[in-house]
Design an enzyme around this catalytic site. Structure first.
Site, mmCIF file in Angstrom:
data_model
loop_
_atom_site.group_PDB
_atom_site.id
_atom_site.type_symbol
_atom_site.label_atom_id
_atom_site.label_comp_id
_atom_site.label_asym_id
_atom_site.label_seq_id
_atom_site.Cartn_x
_atom_site.Cartn_y
_atom_site.Cartn_z
ATOM 1 N N SER A 233 49.607 -59.524 -2.530
ATOM 2 C CA SER A 233 48.585 -58.483 -2.627
ATOM 3 C C SER A 233 49.268 -57.140 -2.442
ATOM 4 O O SER A 233 50.409 -57.074 -1.980
ATOM 5 C CB SER A 233 47.527 -58.676 -1.540
ATOM 6 O OG SER A 233 48.102 -58.450 -0.254
ATOM 7 N N LYS A 249 67.217 -49.406 7.578
ATOM 8 C CA LYS A 249 67.524 -48.212 8.381
ATOM 9 C C LYS A 249 68.401 -48.564 9.577
ATOM 10 O O LYS A 249 69.248 -47.781 10.006
ATOM 11 C CB LYS A 249 66.204 -47.593 8.859
ATOM 12 C CG LYS A 249 66.326 -46.510 9.909
ATOM 13 C CD LYS A 249 64.949 -46.176 10.473
ATOM 14 C CE LYS A 249 65.082 -45.300 11.711
ATOM 15 N NZ LYS A 249 63.776 -45.067 12.354
ATOM 16 N N ALA A 269 41.814 -60.820 -9.107
ATOM 17 C CA ALA A 269 40.389 -61.069 -8.889
ATOM 18 C C ALA A 269 39.638 -59.817 -8.437
ATOM 19 O O ALA A 269 38.529 -59.539 -8.895
ATOM 20 C CB ALA A 269 40.212 -62.190 -7.869
ATOM 21 N N ASN A 433 70.430 -65.231 2.476
ATOM 22 C CA ASN A 433 70.502 -63.810 2.819
ATOM 23 C C ASN A 433 71.256 -63.028 1.751
ATOM 24 O O ASN A 433 71.479 -63.516 0.646
ATOM 25 C CB ASN A 433 71.192 -63.646 4.181
ATOM 26 C CG ASN A 433 72.656 -64.038 4.113
ATOM 27 O OD1 ASN A 433 73.009 -65.029 3.471
ATOM 28 N ND2 ASN A 433 73.519 -63.262 4.746
ATOM 29 N N CYS A 435 74.340 -62.384 1.492
ATOM 30 C CA CYS A 435 75.667 -62.902 1.129
ATOM 31 C C CYS A 435 75.709 -64.419 1.026
ATOM 32 O O CYS A 435 76.789 -65.009 1.008
ATOM 33 C CB CYS A 435 76.714 -62.416 2.123
ATOM 34 S SG CYS A 435 76.788 -60.639 2.212
ATOM 35 N N GLU A 437 75.297 -66.933 2.963
ATOM 36 C CA GLU A 437 75.833 -67.848 3.980
ATOM 37 C C GLU A 437 74.806 -68.206 5.044
ATOM 38 O O GLU A 437 75.029 -69.133 5.824
ATOM 39 C CB GLU A 437 77.100 -67.262 4.626
ATOM 40 C CG GLU A 437 76.874 -66.313 5.786
ATOM 41 C CD GLU A 437 76.564 -64.887 5.368
ATOM 42 O OE1 GLU A 437 76.644 -63.984 6.210
ATOM 43 O OE2 GLU A 437 76.232 -64.670 4.181
#
Length: 788
Positions: A233, A249, A269, A433, A435, A437
C-alpha cells in the site's frame, strides 16, 4: 628583512627555513629502518621530492609529497609502500596529541563552530570510562604499531575512519582502535585492552560501521539490515522507504524484498485504478539511496532489492541497471538480486514453461518454500491465475544477458537458504542483504540485523609455515563475545531492528586474506593442500564460535527464539549439508554442552566482502583469489598502486625482479603465466583468479559452506563471459547446494588498460623510464557496509 634562498619550507610554527637535501634524506633514512636497503633507496626518494618542491611549501606538504613519491615507487619493491606509510604516519603523529585520554577529552568537549553548542563526538558514557581509567588505557597503547600499515591502508583510515575536528584529523589509528574497544566493552577494561591488542596486531578487525561509530554518541555498529515491505500500500511502501532512509543515514547497508508488491496493471481496490507496478516505486527508492549518504559523504547509501522470478514484473526488474533504454525504466543506483526457488532452476534445466504471477492475485508464494511453495505455485497455475507464460529459458537468457552487461543481478537460492538455516523455525526467510552473505528472517515488525567482524587469516601462518589453529580458535571466541556485546550496546535507527536483534541475536564472522594465507603456506589456491586447509579453517571458526556462544548461553541463557531451531534439535550446519567434519575438533563434547545450555546467538558465520578493512590491513579481500599481481586501485581516498607482496618477495629472493620483469608483468596485465624465466612453482602459486577454474572456486565455496550457517559473498570471475559458461557455473553452484550462487559476475574489460608508457616492443631491452602506474581490471570499490 631576512633573505631566503629560492626554495624554503614553512615550519609548523610558521618559521621559514632553507631547504636542505641532507635533512630530507636523513628523515627518510630514519623511517627506512628494517626495510630491505638493497631495494629501498632513500636518496632516490629524496631526489624526486626535491624536484617537486616549490617556494613556501609547508613541512606538512613536504611530508605528503615524500609519502606520495615513495608510494609511486611501490612497483619497484613492495617495501616502498611501508616507507610511504611511515612518512605519512610520522606526519600525522607530529600533528596529533600522543595522549589517548587527552584526545578523547578534546573530542568529548567539542563545540559546534557556528552555533557554539556542545556537540560531543564521543559519548558521555565512553568519556567517563576513559577518564576513570586514563592511566591504564594510555599506557596500553603501542603507537609504533601505526607504522606497520601500508600506505594504501593508512590512507583508507585517514579518509573515512579517523575522527576529525573542523576537517582536521585528531585521532591516531591506535587511538581509534582503543576508542572502538571501549565502545564495545564499556568498563570491562581487561576485555577492551584484549580487543585493542588483537585489532592492533591485525589478527582481526571489526566491520566498518563499528570502527566509524563505536564510542560515539550514536554507536550504530551494525553492517547489515534486511527488510520486508511492511505492506502493499502507499502507507506500507513509504513507511518502508522511511526505514531505509533512517538505516542508510546510520551507515547500514540494506537488503529489501519486494515480492509482495503487486505487478503492473493490478487493480487498486481503494481508487478503482490500476497499479504502475514495481518499477516506478523502485525509482523512488533509487533516489533515496542517492540522497541519503551516511553522514558527510563517508559512503553512498546502498540498497539491494530482492525479487522472486515468478513476479510478473521480473523482466523489467532485471533490466533496471542496463546502460541503454528509457530513463523512466532504469534505477541504476539499486543493486538487483534474485531470490530463486528450486522449481525455477528445474524448469530451466528441463526447458519447461514458467508462469508469471501477481502477488496480489496469487498470495502466499513468498511465505513458503520447498515442497509447500511448489504445491501452491502448481495450484495457481492449475487455477489459471497466471499473468503470462514464458519459456523458463527465455527468462534465464534475459537474466544472464543482463549479468554479462552489468554484473547483476545477484543469484541467491531461496530453498537452500531456508532449508539450511538455523532460523527456519521463525518463518520463511525472504531475502539476503546488500552483499549476499547474510541470510536472516525478516517480517513487517522485524528488521533483521547483523554485526560483522573478520579474521585476518594470514596472521595465523607461523614462520615455519604451519597454520596456528589454536590461536584461530582463541581469537574467534573473543570476536564472538565482542559481537554478542555489540547487540546490547548498539544504537538502533529503527525499533523493528532492535526487536529482531534482541530476540535472535545473530552475528557474522568472516575472513580476509585467505589467498595471502595460502601463499604464505606455499599452497596454490586450488591445490589439495589449500582445499583441505580451507575446510579446516572454517570448521575451526564454526566450532570456536559455537563453543563461545554456548558458554555465553550458560551465563545468560539461550536467545529468545532458540526452542524449535535446528540447533536446539541437535542439527548443526554441516548436518544440514550431509557432511561429516574432520576429527580436528571435539564435536561430540560440544554437542552435549549445547544440548544442555543452548547457544546465545542464532547465527554465527557470514564471510563478507571485506572491501575496505582488507585494504586497511593490507590483505587480499575475503575468500577471493588475487585478481592481478600488479594493479592500480581507485577508491575514495585516491589512486594507489598495489603489488602482490608475496610474489615480489619470491622474485627478489631468486634475483628475478628487475625493471624489465616489472614491465613484462604490466604488459601481461598482472599475470606471470607467459613470462619466460619464472619457475613453474612460482607460476602455479601466483595464478590470478582469471587463471583458476571457477568450478574449483565453487567447489571450495561448497566445502566451506558446510560450516557457514549464513552464507558467503561469492563472486564469479569470467574473462570472456558467455551464456553457456555462466549458465554452467550457476547450475553447478545450485547443485552443490550453495545459498549464494553469485554475488557479482566479474569480467575483464574489452581492452586492457596497459599503461601507454610501457612499449611492448622495448620489453626485450632494458627499460629506461619509470612506469608511473600499473594495470588492472576495472571494478567498483565493493560493499563497504559489509566490510568486516
Amino acid at each position: 628583512m631576512q633573505r631566503y634562498n629560492s626554495t624554503y619550507v614553512v615550519k609548523r610554527d610558521g618559521r621559514k627555513e632553507d631547504v636542505h637535501f641532507d635533512k630530507i634524506t636523513s628523515r627518510i633514512q630514519k623511517l627506512s629502518y628494517g626495510l630491505n636497503m638493497d631495494f629501498v633507496d632513500p636518496v632516490a626518494v629524496a631526489i624526486k621530492v626535491i624536484s617537486g618542491l616549490y617556494k613556501g611549501v609547508t613541512t606538512v606538504e613536504l611530508d605528503n609529497l615524500a609519502a606520495e613519491t615513495a608510494a609511486s615507487m611501490t612497483t619497484q619493491h613492495p617495501e616502498y609502500a611501508l616507507l610511504a606509510a611511515r612518512i605519512a604516519v610520522s606526519n600525522l603523529h607530529k600533528k596529533t596529541n600522543k595522549v589517548f585520554s587527552e584526545v578523547m577529552k578534546t573530542l568529548h568537549e567539542f563545540h559546534h563552530p557556528h552555533t557554539g553548542k556542545h556537540a560531543p563526538m564521543i559519548s558521555d558514557e565512553t568519556w567517563a570510562i576513559i577518564e576513570k581509567n586514563a592511566d591504564k588505557l594510555n599506557s596500553a597503547i603501542v603507537y609504533d604499531r601505526d607504522y606497520s600499515y601500508t600506505y594504501f591502508g593508512f590512507k583508507t583510515l585517514e579518509r573515512s575512519y579517523l575522527l576529525k575536528i573542523n576537517k582536521e584529523i585528531v585521532e591516531r589509528p591506535q587511538q581509534m582502535l582503543m576508542r572502538v574497544s571501549i565502545g564495545i566493552h564499556g568498563d570491562d577494561i581487561t576485555s577492551a585492552i584484549e580487543t585493542y591488542n588483537l585489532m592492533s596486531e591485525r589478527y582481526m578487525t571489526h566491520a566498518s560501521p563499528t570502527l566509524f561509530n563505536s564510542g560515539t554518541c550514536r554507536p550504530q555498529m551494525s553492517s547489515c539490515f534486511l527488510l520486508t515491505m511492511s505492506e502493499d500500500s502507499i502507507l506500507g511502501i513509504y513507511d518502508t522507504l522511511k526505514q531505509c532512509a533512517l538505516i542508510s543515514k546510520s551507515a547500514g547497508g540494506i537488503g529489501l524484498n519486494v515480492h509482495k508488491i503487486r505487478a503492473t496493471g493490478s487493480v487498486i481496490a481503494g481508487t478503482n485504478g490500476t497499479s504502475n507496478g514495481l518499477i516506478p516505486m523502485l525509482r523512488v527508492y533509487n533516489n533515496t539511496a542517492r540522497y541519503v549518504d551516511q553522514g558527510g559523504n563517508k559512503r553512498p547509501g546502498a540498497f539491494a532489492i530482492y525479487l522472486e522470478p515468478w513476479h510478473a514484473d521480473i523482466f523489467e526488474f532485471v533490466s533496471l541497471r542496463k546502460n541503454t533504454g528509457p530513463e523512466e525504466e532504469r534505477a541504476r543506483d539499486l543493486f538487483l538480486a534474485l531470490w530463486i526457488p528450486d522449481l525455477f532452476m528445474k524448469r530451466v534445466e528441463k526447458d519447461q514453461e514458467w508462469s508469471l504471477m501477481c502477488p496480489c492475485e496469487c498470495p502466499g508464494l513468498d511465505d513458503c518454500w520447498g515442497e509447500e511453495f511448489e504445491a501452491l505455485y502448481a495450484k495457481y497455475e492449475a487455477e489459471g491465475r497466471v499473468r503470462k507464460t514464458v519459456k523458463a529459458r527465455k527468462l534465464w537468457e534475459h537474466i544472464v544477458s543482463n549479468q554479462i552487461e552489468t554484473g547483476l543481478p545477484y543469484i541467491t537460492y531461496k530453498d537452500a537458504a531456508n532449508r539450511k538455516s538455523n532460523q527456519q523455525n521463525l518463518g520463511t526467510i525472504k531475502c539476503s542483504n546488500l552483499c549476499t552473505e547474510i541470510i536472516e528472517y525478516s517480517a513487517p515488525d522485524e528488521i533483521a540485523v547483523c554485526n560483522l567482524a573478520s579474521i585476518a587469516l594470514n596472521r595465523y601462518v607461523t614462520p615455519e609455515k604451519k597454520f596456528d589453529f589454536v590461536k584461530l580458535a582463541e581469537v574467534t571466541k573473543v570476536i564472538t563475545r565482542n559481537l554478542n556485546k555489540i547487540i546490547d550496546v548498539n544504537y538502533y535507527p529503527v525499533e523493528e531492528a532492535r526487536n529482531s536483534n534482541m530476540r535472535h541475536r545473530p552475528i557474522g564472522l568472516g575472513v580476509q586474506g585467505l589467498a595471502d594465507c595460502f601463499m604464505l603456506m606455499r599452497y596454490p589456491f586450488t591445490s589439495a593442500e589449500a582445499r583441505d586447509l580451507n575446510k579446516r579453517i572454517f570448521e575451526t571458526i564454526y566450532y570456536a564460535a559455537l563453543e563461545a556462544s554456548c558458554e555465553l548461553a550458560e551465563l545468560n541463557g539461550p536467545y529468545s527464539t532458540y526452542e524449535g531451531s535446528p540447533v536446539s534439535k541437535g542439527q548443526l550446519q554441516f548436518d544440514m549439508w550431509g557432511v561429516t567434519p574432520t576429527d580436528q575438533c571435539d564435536w561430540a563434547t560440544l554437542r552435549k554442552k549445547i544440548a544442555k545450555h543452548g547457544i546465545r546467538n542464532s547465527l554465527l558465520m557470514a564471510p563478507m566482502p571485506t572491501a575496505s578493512t582488507a585494504q586497511i590491513l593490507g590483505n587480499n579481500e575475503s575468500i577471493e583469489p588475487y585478481t592481478s599481481n600488479i594493479y592500480s586501485r581507485r577508491v575514495l581516498s585516491g589512486d594507489f598502486q598495489i603489488v602482490n607482496p608475496h610474489m615480489l618477495k619470491d622474485l627478489v629472493e631468486r634475483g628475478l625482479w628487475t625493471d624489465e620483469m616489472k614491465n613484462r608483468l604490466i604488459a601481461n596485465n598482472g599475470s606471470i603465466q607467459n613470462i619466460d624465466g619464472i619457475p613453474s612453482d612460482i607460476k602455479e602459486l601466483y595464478r590470478t583468479v582469471w587463471e583458476i577454474s571457477q568450478k574449483d572456486i565453487i567447489e571450495m565455496a561448497a566445502d566451506r559452506g558446510a560450516y557457514i550457517d549464513q552464507s558467503q559473498s561469492l563472486n564469479i570471475h569470467m574473462a570472456k563471459p558467455s551464456y553457456a559458461g555462466i549458465t554452467s557455473m550457476h547450475f553447478y553452484g545450485w547443485k552443490k547446494g550453495l545459498k549464494t550462487g553469485m554475488y557479482y559476475l566479474r569480467t575483464k574489460p574489452a581492452v586492457n588498460a596497459v599503461q601507454f608508457t610501457v612499449d611492448k616492443n622495448a620489453l626485450k631491452t632494458n627499460q629506461q623510464a619509470e612506469t608511473p602506474a600499473t594495470v588492472a581490471e576495472s571494478q567498483d570499490e565493493g560493499c563497504l557496509m559489509c566490510s568486516g
